[in-house]
Design an enzyme around this catalytic site. Sequence first.
Site, mmCIF file in Angstrom:
data_model
loop_
_atom_site.group_PDB
_atom_site.id
_atom_site.type_symbol
_atom_site.label_atom_id
_atom_site.label_comp_id
_atom_site.label_asym_id
_atom_site.label_seq_id
_atom_site.Cartn_x
_atom_site.Cartn_y
_atom_site.Cartn_z
ATOM 1 N N SER A 1 3.607 -2.615 4.716
ATOM 2 C CA SER A 1 3.942 -1.159 3.866
ATOM 3 C C SER A 1 3.759 0.047 4.752
ATOM 4 O O SER A 1 4.701 0.919 4.541
ATOM 5 C CB SER A 1 3.166 -1.269 2.619
ATOM 6 N N GLY B 1 1.222 -1.470 11.797
ATOM 7 C CA GLY B 1 0.125 -1.055 11.000
ATOM 8 C C GLY B 1 -0.871 -2.319 11.323
ATOM 9 O O GLY B 1 -1.119 -2.981 12.291
ATOM 10 N N GLY C 1 -1.160 -9.982 7.618
ATOM 11 C CA GLY C 1 -1.104 -10.013 6.235
ATOM 12 C C GLY C 1 0.204 -9.883 5.738
ATOM 13 O O GLY C 1 0.486 -10.600 4.655
ATOM 14 N N GLY C 2 1.120 -9.395 6.504
ATOM 15 C CA GLY C 2 2.410 -9.583 5.943
ATOM 16 C C GLY C 2 3.237 -10.889 6.700
ATOM 17 O O GLY C 2 4.419 -10.972 6.313
ATOM 18 N N GLU D 1 5.006 -9.982 15.796
ATOM 19 C CA GLU D 1 4.106 -8.652 16.177
ATOM 20 C C GLU D 1 3.367 -8.596 17.427
ATOM 21 O O GLU D 1 3.516 -7.573 18.334
ATOM 22 C CB GLU D 1 3.317 -8.336 15.151
#
Length: 262
Positions: A35, A90, A104-105, A111
């Site tokens: 997000s 993030g 978490g995503g 990443e």
Amino acid sequence: MTAALSPIDKAKYIAARRAVEFVEDGMRVGLGTGSTAAWMVRCLGEMVREDGIKITGVATSARTAQLAREVGVPVKTLDEVRWLDLTIDGADEYDADLNLIKGGGGALLHEKIVATASDQMVVIADLSKQVDTLGAFPLPVEVIPFGWQTTKALIEEMLSNVDVLGRSASLRLNGADPFRTDEGNYILDLHLRRIANPAQLSLVLNQIPGVVENGLFLDICDVLVIGNADGTVEVRDINNGTVEHERIDITDRENLFTDSAE
């Protein structure tokens, strides 16, 4: 329009707005997932449309790639670009040394690959993600589906020999089915509560057969940008040893906030 945002979303937006100031014309930029990273992608899209900046994005997930294309950021694969000037992403947790928990995503593998293929990693977050010791947020571990229950048992057995407070692992679900990453793998979330030695834990986790990668991002983050709902931002540069406090002048632009819910 920003008045309609929650305090958390305002903080995320402020961090993203400051972080994109690191992006220069012609750069190859890694685009994080989540997000907070989504705000960053929207800000980059605004820079492409409004300022005419030319950049190439490398997305860390299919959903980030879709958003980037929607807002006008050109996207290529990492194999096409090979190396990046900058990655902005993030974090689910960060400590004073800018060590992170991410995933978490569900995009931790991509990443980490993208972040380590970059000259610099800038992390955007809010103060709610700050911890004294990593581990309050469940640590994601990407595992292959074959024999995942055996992998889970091996992980839980290993955890009895390291300095953590919790030692259980759970399979991440998407409804009634296992959550699958973009690579088709599963994620085990380790409920550790406190990780006394993140470097040791990362090393032993990745030695377990079936483990693809873990969500500990250690000595990877160069700059941390912390946004606050009041428009202030803190920029911590671990390489220069500096901490700067600024205020971001928000200019409301209708298109940036359209369909922005995560």
